[in-house]
Design a protein around this motif. Sequence first.
Motif, PDB file in Angstrom:
ATOM      1  N   SER A 294       0.827  -1.210   0.000  1.00 34.21           N
ATOM      2  CA  SER A 294       0.000   0.000   0.000  1.00 34.21           C
ATOM      3  C   SER A 294       0.859   1.257   0.000  1.00 34.21           C
ATOM      4  O   SER A 294       0.638   2.160  -0.812  1.00 34.21           O
ATOM      5  N   TYR A 295       1.853   1.334   0.905  1.00 33.71           N
ATOM      6  CA  TYR A 295       2.641   2.575   0.924  1.00 33.71           C
ATOM      7  C   TYR A 295       3.620   2.642  -0.242  1.00 33.71           C
ATOM      8  O   TYR A 295       3.978   3.745  -0.682  1.00 33.71           O
TER       9      TYR A 295
ATOM     10  N   GLY B 119      -2.732   3.677  -4.472  1.00 35.95           N
ATOM     11  CA  GLY B 119      -2.219   2.764  -3.462  1.00 35.95           C
ATOM     12  C   GLY B 119      -3.244   1.738  -3.031  1.00 35.95           C
ATOM     13  O   GLY B 119      -2.895   0.621  -2.627  1.00 35.95           O
ATOM     14  N   SER B 120      -4.537   2.091  -3.125  1.00 38.74           N
ATOM     15  CA  SER B 120      -5.610   1.170  -2.753  1.00 38.74           C
ATOM     16  C   SER B 120      -6.098   0.350  -3.929  1.00 38.74           C
ATOM     17  O   SER B 120      -6.913  -0.572  -3.745  1.00 38.74           O
TER      18      SER B 120
ATOM     19  N   TYR C 148      -1.843  -7.208  -3.495  1.00 40.33           N
ATOM     20  CA  TYR C 148      -0.455  -6.874  -3.818  1.00 40.33           C
ATOM     21  C   TYR C 148       0.337  -8.146  -4.103  1.00 40.33           C
ATOM     22  O   TYR C 148      -0.126  -9.259  -3.859  1.00 40.33           O
TER      23      TYR C 148
END
Length: 318
Positions: A126-127, A186-187, A196
């Motif tokens: 995510s980051y 990111g989402s 991911y």
Amino acid sequence: FQRVLPFPCNLRLSIFFCYQFFQRVLPFGSPMTFNGADAGMAFFLLLACLFNIWFVTRSYVRSFRKETENKRYQMVTYAVFAMALFDIPWVWLCMIQCWNNVFTAHGNSFRQDSGNDSFGCIFMGSYSSFSLVSMMGSHCIVVFYLKKLLQVSNTESNRNKASCFETTRGFLLLALSVLVAAILFGSMPLMQGDGYFYTNGGFCYADFTNAPQSAVTLAFVLFFLSLSTILWFKIGQWSTYWLFYSVFFCTWTLWVPATIYGMNTGEEIPSPYMLIGGIIGHSNALINPILYGSILFAKIDKKNASEKKGVDNEAEAC
């Protein structure tokens, strides 16, 4: 335990409970260990965090503690400060996760190598995905305001032709737009449903073997690469600013072949391509503070001083 630590009882108990806390709670219930192979990246990111602290502090002081009558110069300082802030998530969060890897065994839920569905992989993915858009977008904001600053405006009419973005409100609109786009991107793997992917480079990211995720990633990368290229060509002072564009282009153009390969084959591009991409990407944690926190303003101040000297010489000649 008392023989090892011959301290007063209350101090021994405090140390004991702290040890148990760090051993059992922080590593998500896994016993502590030491993985020397992960220490190199952990120390590198610790250094990157120190650079980021300097970058944020220097940019803040330049933006809010130093008064300037040049509004366009002020906008550049704001843009660089936003860039420094956007660097925080991937520098600091990755540093925390890498130090966790140093002191925890494989299978720990906070490690990114615990599986694509693990908390660690989702957290890193995510980051990391967020930072692709935030870093590329903040770079383009800086270049946009730099272009405005470097425009030749000798007449009063040209100086008054300011766009709606050359205000504090306009800057905030651009910065918030990048922030929202970064959060959405990111989402995106979670919203898309497949999540991911733990790459052969040792980090979790958007899944380049997944056609929809690769297509969205490619679209974002090409958009920001094109926007940056257009802005730098409009600036045109390549002998002075070539390094800024080169670092940006060489960093992010790597994802173009990786996403195209993934869409065409449904497989990850062979190793060590992703590892090289990760190393180059993380090197920006050291390069950006130097380029944008120091060198950029040294060049701008030198240009301003040279122009002021030229005006003073003309006035003396008259």
